[in-house]
Design a protein around this motif. Structure first.
Motif, PDB file in Angstrom:
ATOM      1  N   ILE A  37      12.067 121.272  54.826  1.00  0.00           N
ATOM      2  CA  ILE A  37      13.392 120.989  54.256  1.00  0.00           C
ATOM      3  C   ILE A  37      13.410 121.500  52.816  1.00  0.00           C
ATOM      4  O   ILE A  37      12.560 121.110  52.001  1.00  0.00           O
ATOM      5  N   ASN A  38      14.361 122.373  52.503  1.00  0.00           N
ATOM      6  CA  ASN A  38      14.498 122.873  51.137  1.00  0.00           C
ATOM      7  C   ASN A  38      15.397 121.910  50.349  1.00  0.00           C
ATOM      8  O   ASN A  38      16.583 121.763  50.646  1.00  0.00           O
ATOM      9  N   GLY A  39      14.802 121.229  49.373  1.00  0.00           N
ATOM     10  CA  GLY A  39      15.574 120.262  48.596  1.00  0.00           C
ATOM     11  C   GLY A  39      14.681 119.548  47.604  1.00  0.00           C
ATOM     12  O   GLY A  39      13.457 119.717  47.599  1.00  0.00           O
ATOM     13  N   ASP A  40      15.289 118.721  46.763  1.00  0.00           N
ATOM     14  CA  ASP A  40      14.569 117.968  45.734  1.00  0.00           C
ATOM     15  C   ASP A  40      14.135 116.623  46.316  1.00  0.00           C
ATOM     16  O   ASP A  40      14.979 115.798  46.679  1.00  0.00           O
ATOM     17  N   GLY A  41      12.822 116.414  46.388  1.00  0.00           N
ATOM     18  CA  GLY A  41      12.283 115.176  46.962  1.00  0.00           C
ATOM     19  C   GLY A  41      12.639 113.929  46.169  1.00  0.00           C
ATOM     20  O   GLY A  41      12.424 112.807  46.626  1.00  0.00           O
ATOM     21  N   ARG A  42      13.181 114.120  44.951  1.00  0.00           N
ATOM     22  CA  ARG A  42      13.593 112.952  44.138  1.00  0.00           C
ATOM     23  C   ARG A  42      15.026 112.518  44.459  1.00  0.00           C
ATOM     24  O   ARG A  42      15.492 111.498  43.950  1.00  0.00           O
ATOM     25  N   ASP A  43      15.705 113.316  45.281  1.00  0.00           N
ATOM     26  CA  ASP A  43      17.099 113.033  45.641  1.00  0.00           C
ATOM     27  C   ASP A  43      17.126 112.032  46.806  1.00  0.00           C
ATOM     28  O   ASP A  43      16.895 112.384  47.962  1.00  0.00           O
ATOM     29  N   LEU A  44      17.409 110.776  46.480  1.00  0.00           N
ATOM     30  CA  LEU A  44      17.347 109.713  47.496  1.00  0.00           C
ATOM     31  C   LEU A  44      18.396 109.900  48.593  1.00  0.00           C
ATOM     32  O   LEU A  44      18.162 109.529  49.743  1.00  0.00           O
ATOM     33  N   ASP A  45      19.546 110.481  48.237  1.00  0.00           N
ATOM     34  CA  ASP A  45      20.563 110.741  49.262  1.00  0.00           C
ATOM     35  C   ASP A  45      20.040 111.731  50.295  1.00  0.00           C
ATOM     36  O   ASP A  45      20.240 111.559  51.503  1.00  0.00           O
ATOM     37  N   LEU A  46      19.357 112.772  49.795  1.00  0.00           N
ATOM     38  CA  LEU A  46      18.774 113.770  50.700  1.00  0.00           C
ATOM     39  C   LEU A  46      17.729 113.124  51.609  1.00  0.00           C
ATOM     40  O   LEU A  46      17.717 113.347  52.829  1.00  0.00           O
ATOM     41  N   LEU A  47      16.840 112.309  51.005  1.00  0.00           N
ATOM     42  CA  LEU A  47      15.772 111.665  51.783  1.00  0.00           C
ATOM     43  C   LEU A  47      16.360 110.711  52.825  1.00  0.00           C
ATOM     44  O   LEU A  47      15.860 110.629  53.953  1.00  0.00           O
ATOM     45  N   THR A  48      17.413 110.005  52.456  1.00  0.00           N
ATOM     46  CA  THR A  48      18.070 109.081  53.397  1.00  0.00           C
ATOM     47  C   THR A  48      18.671 109.875  54.564  1.00  0.00           C
ATOM     48  O   THR A  48      18.537 109.499  55.731  1.00  0.00           O
ATOM     49  N   GLU A  49      19.321 110.974  54.210  1.00  0.00           N
ATOM     50  CA  GLU A  49      19.935 111.848  55.216  1.00  0.00           C
ATOM     51  C   GLU A  49      18.883 112.398  56.194  1.00  0.00           C
ATOM     52  O   GLU A  49      19.146 112.570  57.381  1.00  0.00           O
ATOM     53  N   GLU A  50      17.677 112.649  55.651  1.00  0.00           N
ATOM     54  CA  GLU A  50      16.589 113.206  56.480  1.00  0.00           C
ATOM     55  C   GLU A  50      15.785 112.117  57.200  1.00  0.00           C
ATOM     56  O   GLU A  50      14.737 112.401  57.787  1.00  0.00           O
ATOM     57  N   GLY A  51      16.242 110.874  57.104  1.00  0.00           N
ATOM     58  CA  GLY A  51      15.636 109.805  57.909  1.00  0.00           C
ATOM     59  C   GLY A  51      14.500 109.050  57.257  1.00  0.00           C
ATOM     60  O   GLY A  51      13.613 108.544  57.942  1.00  0.00           O
ATOM     61  N   LEU A  52      14.529 108.917  55.918  1.00  0.00           N
ATOM     62  CA  LEU A  52      13.446 108.196  55.234  1.00  0.00           C
ATOM     63  C   LEU A  52      13.314 106.752  55.722  1.00  0.00           C
ATOM     64  O   LEU A  52      12.212 106.235  55.860  1.00  0.00           O
ATOM     65  N   LYS A  53      14.452 106.128  56.048  1.00  0.00           N
ATOM     66  CA  LYS A  53      14.410 104.719  56.457  1.00  0.00           C
ATOM     67  C   LYS A  53      13.731 104.528  57.812  1.00  0.00           C
ATOM     68  O   LYS A  53      13.302 103.427  58.154  1.00  0.00           O
ATOM     69  N   ASN A  54      13.640 105.609  58.601  1.00  0.00           N
ATOM     70  CA  ASN A  54      12.937 105.528  59.897  1.00  0.00           C
ATOM     71  C   ASN A  54      11.545 106.159  59.820  1.00  0.00           C
ATOM     72  O   ASN A  54      10.940 106.470  60.827  1.00  0.00           O
ATOM     73  N   THR A  55      11.061 106.334  58.590  1.00  0.00           N
ATOM     74  CA  THR A  55       9.750 106.959  58.371  1.00  0.00           C
ATOM     75  C   THR A  55       8.739 105.873  58.039  1.00  0.00           C
ATOM     76  O   THR A  55       9.004 105.007  57.213  1.00  0.00           O
ATOM     77  N   GLU A  56       7.578 105.937  58.692  1.00  0.00           N
ATOM     78  CA  GLU A  56       6.545 104.916  58.418  1.00  0.00           C
ATOM     79  C   GLU A  56       5.639 105.301  57.250  1.00  0.00           C
ATOM     80  O   GLU A  56       4.996 104.444  56.651  1.00  0.00           O
ATOM     81  N   ALA A  57       5.531 106.623  56.943  1.00  0.00           N
ATOM     82  CA  ALA A  57       4.641 107.055  55.856  1.00  0.00           C
ATOM     83  C   ALA A  57       5.332 108.098  54.982  1.00  0.00           C
ATOM     84  O   ALA A  57       5.900 109.065  55.481  1.00  0.00           O
ATOM     85  N   PHE A  58       5.271 107.882  53.670  1.00  0.00           N
ATOM     86  CA  PHE A  58       5.826 108.823  52.696  1.00  0.00           C
ATOM     87  C   PHE A  58       4.683 109.256  51.786  1.00  0.00           C
ATOM     88  O   PHE A  58       3.979 108.423  51.212  1.00  0.00           O
ATOM     89  N   VAL A  59       4.491 110.579  51.661  1.00  0.00           N
ATOM     90  CA  VAL A  59       3.355 111.126  50.908  1.00  0.00           C
ATOM     91  C   VAL A  59       3.907 112.012  49.788  1.00  0.00           C
ATOM     92  O   VAL A  59       4.596 113.000  50.058  1.00  0.00           O
ATOM     93  N   ALA A  60       3.627 111.656  48.520  1.00  0.00           N
ATOM     94  CA  ALA A  60       4.137 112.420  47.371  1.00  0.00           C
ATOM     95  C   ALA A  60       3.025 113.295  46.807  1.00  0.00           C
ATOM     96  O   ALA A  60       2.032 112.782  46.279  1.00  0.00           O
TER      97      ALA A  60
END
Length: 446
Positions: A278-301
């Motif tokens: 996904i081409n985008g800014d990982g700090r953009d919470l709207d983008l992460l929400t749109e890409e399904g962050l709430k259904n993600t069990e692991a987030f790696v920065a």
């Protein structure tokens, strides 16, 4: 022991600081005087401004008398060249930092040894393996396998639901438990526990056990309601991210969020189709929400910025992600990451340093690892015939304070050690100790 470190970057300076505390004869060389000037006056080591790949420069620092020559500049080919020259001049053992996985294949080991490069280390690959290990189970902070998984180290944080809070280890151990508590991290303090110690709320507790009893550890740690990791989102598309995506088990779905469009194109070439780029800014919470962050069990920065990684994991936690992993290269920030309850912290300097440190030891050591949050190390020793460790039961060995034996592997079978255990020649013994005490333990295995 005379140790020459070529390269005053992040790994080289961390290693130099670490080894200078050991009262070793350390020489750090780099052709950038600015990097060296920050170090020399504060640590017990010598700095020399010279090119690591210059024959005259290596002669000047006495590479011919070096017991260990470590080349950890950011340039792989320069590291290989420096090791070849040092070996040719007479250095006893050489280590090169690399970034090409192909070099690590067993069939190439002899080839590089003939060239004068005894050992190769790839910090980004080691970091990726550690990330994948920690993601296998969402409830653990650290996971480490000995002898192919015959014995396992688990680090996990104690919450209110843990069954073993406020009970002394003596009481916990009265029923021949299938685990051994080898270290406790409490605030800024690391404890190698004794029988009178008690586990408290928010401690990070390190257990050794066998694979069969992992569900039991999960139960007593009160972590049975943690969801298994199926979906992983990685922020940042650097080399560690690529290796992580390649190492995850097939049942995990991976998405990588990367800001640089050229890097995204490169990632699509390097990784197979099951990894979504996904081409985008990982700090953009709207983008992460749109890409399904709430259904993600692991987030790696895994961006190059420690603060960004810590804050991104904090945001992911707030959005309900159960497992977060942050790459934190600034060692001063590791304590802060823990106080903010980030989850697993990865520091490739510490990982690389542990692997290099084992090369200083005379005993037969196959693994040395720093526990990222705790000021402690773990080492796996192979027991020699007639060594001191075989002469008495564990309780009568007189091990130094701040050390404990976490377990052993005998004929491929993991065994949890008690005070009455007698260690045999050929056993693989896993020892835990406060940082920089491995040298004191080593004499028991010679």
């Amino acid at each position: 022991m005379k140790i020459i470190i070529a390269g005053a970057g992040a790994v080289g300076t961390h290693l130099a600081k670490l080894l200078s505390r050991e009262k070793q004869d350390i020489i750090l060389i780099d052709d950038n005087e600015e990097k060296l000037s920050a170090l020399g006056s504060n640590f017990d080591l010598m700095t020399v401004c010279a090119s690591p790949s210059s024959i005259s420069g290596l002669k000047e620092v006495g590479a011919s008398e070096a017991d260990l020559f470590i080349a950890v500049t950011p340039d792989e080919s320069r590291n290989m060249t420096a090791c070849m020259i040092a070996s040719n001049l007479g250095a006893k053992k050489t280590v090169a930092r690399i970034d090409n996985y192909e070099y690590l294949l067993p069939k190439n080991k002899e080839f590089f040894q003939k060239l004068g490069v005894d050992s190769l280390i790839y910090p980004e690959m080691l970091a990726a393996k550690e990330i994948v290990s920690s993601m296998r189970m969402s409830w653990i902070r650290q996971w480490w396998e000995f002898c192919g998984g015959a014995l396992i180290l688990i680090g996990t944080k104690m919450r209110e639901s843990a069954e073993i809070l406020n009970i002394s280890l003596q009481q916990l151990g009265s029923g021949n438990n299938p685990y051994h508590i080898v270290a406790i991290k409490r605030g800024n303090e690391t404890i190698i526990p004794r029988g009178s110690d008690v586990i408290k709320l928010h401690d990070i507790v390190y257990f050794t056990t066998t694979r069969k009893y992992i569900p039991y550890i999960r139960k007593i740690a009160g972590k049975e309601d943690y969801a298994d990791v199926r979906n992983v989102m990685i922020m940042g598309g650097g080399r560690i991210a690529v290796r992580t995506a390649q190492y995850v088990p097939d049942y995990m779905q991976v998405k990588i969020v990367e800001q640089d469009v050229n890097r995204c194109n490169r990632l699509t070439e390097l990784l197979d189709d099951k990894v979504m780029i996904i081409n985008g800014d990982g700090r953009d919470l709207d983008l992460l929400t749109e890409e399904g962050l709430k259904n993600t069990e692991a987030f790696v920065a895994l961006t190059g910025n420690s603060e960004t990684n810590i804050l991104a994991c904090l945001a992911a936690k707030r959005m309900g992600v159960s497992k977060t992993v942050a790459e934190v290269e600034n060692i001063d920030y590791i304590g802060m990451a823990e106080s903010l309850d980030i989850g697993t912290v990865i520091n490739k300097k510490m990982i690389a340093a542990g692997h290099i440190y084992q090369m200083m030891l005379d005993a037969d050591v196959s693994n040395v690892k720093s526990l990222t949050f705790a000021n402690a190390d773990v080492a796996e020793f192979t027991v020699k015939a007639d060594s001191k460790i075989t002469r008495h039961h564990v309780k009568d060995l007189g091990l130094p304070k701040g050390t404990t034996i976490g377990g052993l592997i005998r004929d491929g079978v993991g065994i949890v050690v008690t005070g009455d255990t007698l260690i045999h020649a050929g056993d693989h013994v896993v020892v835990f100790c406060l940082s920089m005490m491995i040298k004191k333990i080593e004499k028991f295995f010679n």
